[in-house]
Design an enzyme around this catalytic site. Sequence first.
Site, PDB file in Angstrom:
ATOM      1  NE  ARG A   1     -45.701 -39.342 -87.698  1.00 49.83           N
ATOM      2  CZ  ARG A   1     -46.634 -39.865 -88.458  1.00 49.83           C
ATOM      3  NH1 ARG A   1     -47.325 -40.882 -88.033  1.00 49.83           N
ATOM      4  NH2 ARG A   1     -46.864 -39.374 -89.668  1.00 49.83           N
TER       5      ARG A   1
ATOM      6  CD  GLU B   1     -54.022 -28.457 -94.323  1.00 45.08           C
ATOM      7  OE1 GLU B   1     -53.573 -29.428 -93.696  1.00 45.08           O
ATOM      8  OE2 GLU B   1     -53.852 -27.274 -93.965  1.00 45.08           O
TER       9      GLU B   1
END
Lengths: 189, 380
Positions: free
Chosen positions: B312, B364
């Site tokens: 991550r 986004e």
Amino acid sequence: MPPARQLRLLFGISGARPVQPGRARRPRVVAWAAPAVWLLTLSCGAASRDFVPVTRDVRSKGAAASVAVDRRDYVYIARRPHGVVGLVGAHFMTAEAAARSVDRIADELETCARRVEQRRELAPGAIQLVAITGSRGMGEITDMKIAPGGPVAANALECIVAPLRASPFPAATSAGIPALAIEATWGRE
Amino acid sequence: MIDFELTEEQKALIDTARRFAKERIIPIAAECDRKSEFPRDVFKAAWEIGLANPTLPAEYGGPGLGDLDSALITEELSYGCSGIDTSITANTLGLTPIKLAGSEAQKKKYFGWLTSEPIQVSYATTEPGAGSDVAGLQCRAVKQSDGSYVLTGTKAWITNATLASFFIIFATENPELRHKGIGAFIVHRDAAGLTVGKHEDKLGQRASDTAQVMLDGVHVPAAQVLAPPGHGFKVAMETFNQTRPDIGAIAVGVMRRCLDESVAYAKERKTFGTAIANHQLVQAMLAEMAIRIHATRLLVHKAAWSLDKGIRDPLTSSIAKAYGADAAMQSALDAVQIFGGNGYVKEYPVEKLMRDAKILQIYEGTAQVQRLVIAKQILG
């Protein structure tokens, strides 16, 4: 020229006695073990991701030159009207399971090649690859070489690679990860 | 160990996508831009050869490619036209929440649909009053006694809204709960009460489809609840984390096009008795454009590689998006500058690149929101 003959010329393999579909002969372990194990061992290892033996590299060798330096047999060949798939070798798979996989790949190739041909996007092409059982139990390609030219890469991805990725492979065991080395050609008269 | 070498499969993907961009996208890009029309036949063709929905898992019949593979495809398609690519790549944005939070039944149904037909899917968080502030969305989700929900509200700037067969709609059970009240729902296009507004007449990326989606008491069966209220915000954020590298990849595609067009023009155009490519100030602009391409691509590949490895790394994802968007805008401005007066007219391709690049700093997560995300990661 028959597709099987084309395949052998393209990948430098001569003298094969291809098995007709439905008449699979028992795989001759000794004949293919050395090159297949060599290829599979190297390709399944983490160190050499894109290794392909030089004499079998379709990008760097002309067909005639390859024939001269590399004479080898296939374990099993599945022929379809639009393509041929040859099994170079298998590891941690039974011969029957490997042959079934090759037949399935050939069926997928045939279906796909017909579809692509209808779109007028089928180009004569060839591929050699090693596929193993991936982490999710599906085929995962570890080594691949595609014959150069035209839309061959697109055909290969659509008709061989994508179906392989979507096919369940035999589960890995404590003995090792199942692996399959194949060569295929398509779109040849 | 660091390895920048692409696999043969990745090289084949690039070759296929590059060929597709050259043969199917570039020839029609200007016309699609002028008409503000998405070419559905191009989407169908991309779907047929596996360039659409690249990250759809193989066990559900998809290509099963990784995020790095997806970024490689996106870069090539965006080189052809970032507007057309945005509508193709929006499918990845739409399918990612199902990948992250979908039940087995939902994955089978919707991934099966996406692999059996060339359909498009829309991801809808943005609202007229809530863009980057996702937690501030107002669209209401009211739970019914049978576990279903009724959605009411308006979604804005929704990519593929006119074309989508189904939508991933984010709505809240109570706006005051902010992120703790948000859920995610799968809504079919033909659901009663769902209407799609007018096609937005945009500045750039005009070939991508963008419209409002109005929800007036839309009933969502329990089987289509992707994440119940309280769990949707995390899905939305993780989706963005996974798809931001694609925006960086779009930026790389746009910048490569800017550079190629600029180099070709600079070698042709003569001033003061020589090609403008021989003027050092022009060379400096070209060099800066090349620097931005390489820097952004490295960021994108690092972010995508991390996703593929299960690491991550929202910091790199945000940096790739933020830097890439700004870099693309600057490169497009430089391309127009190099073209001079010719860069300011539609006869040449760079004015479109400039219009197309601007939205990269907005959608986004705006350039400003990316900085907040980056700062939060740094400050802890």
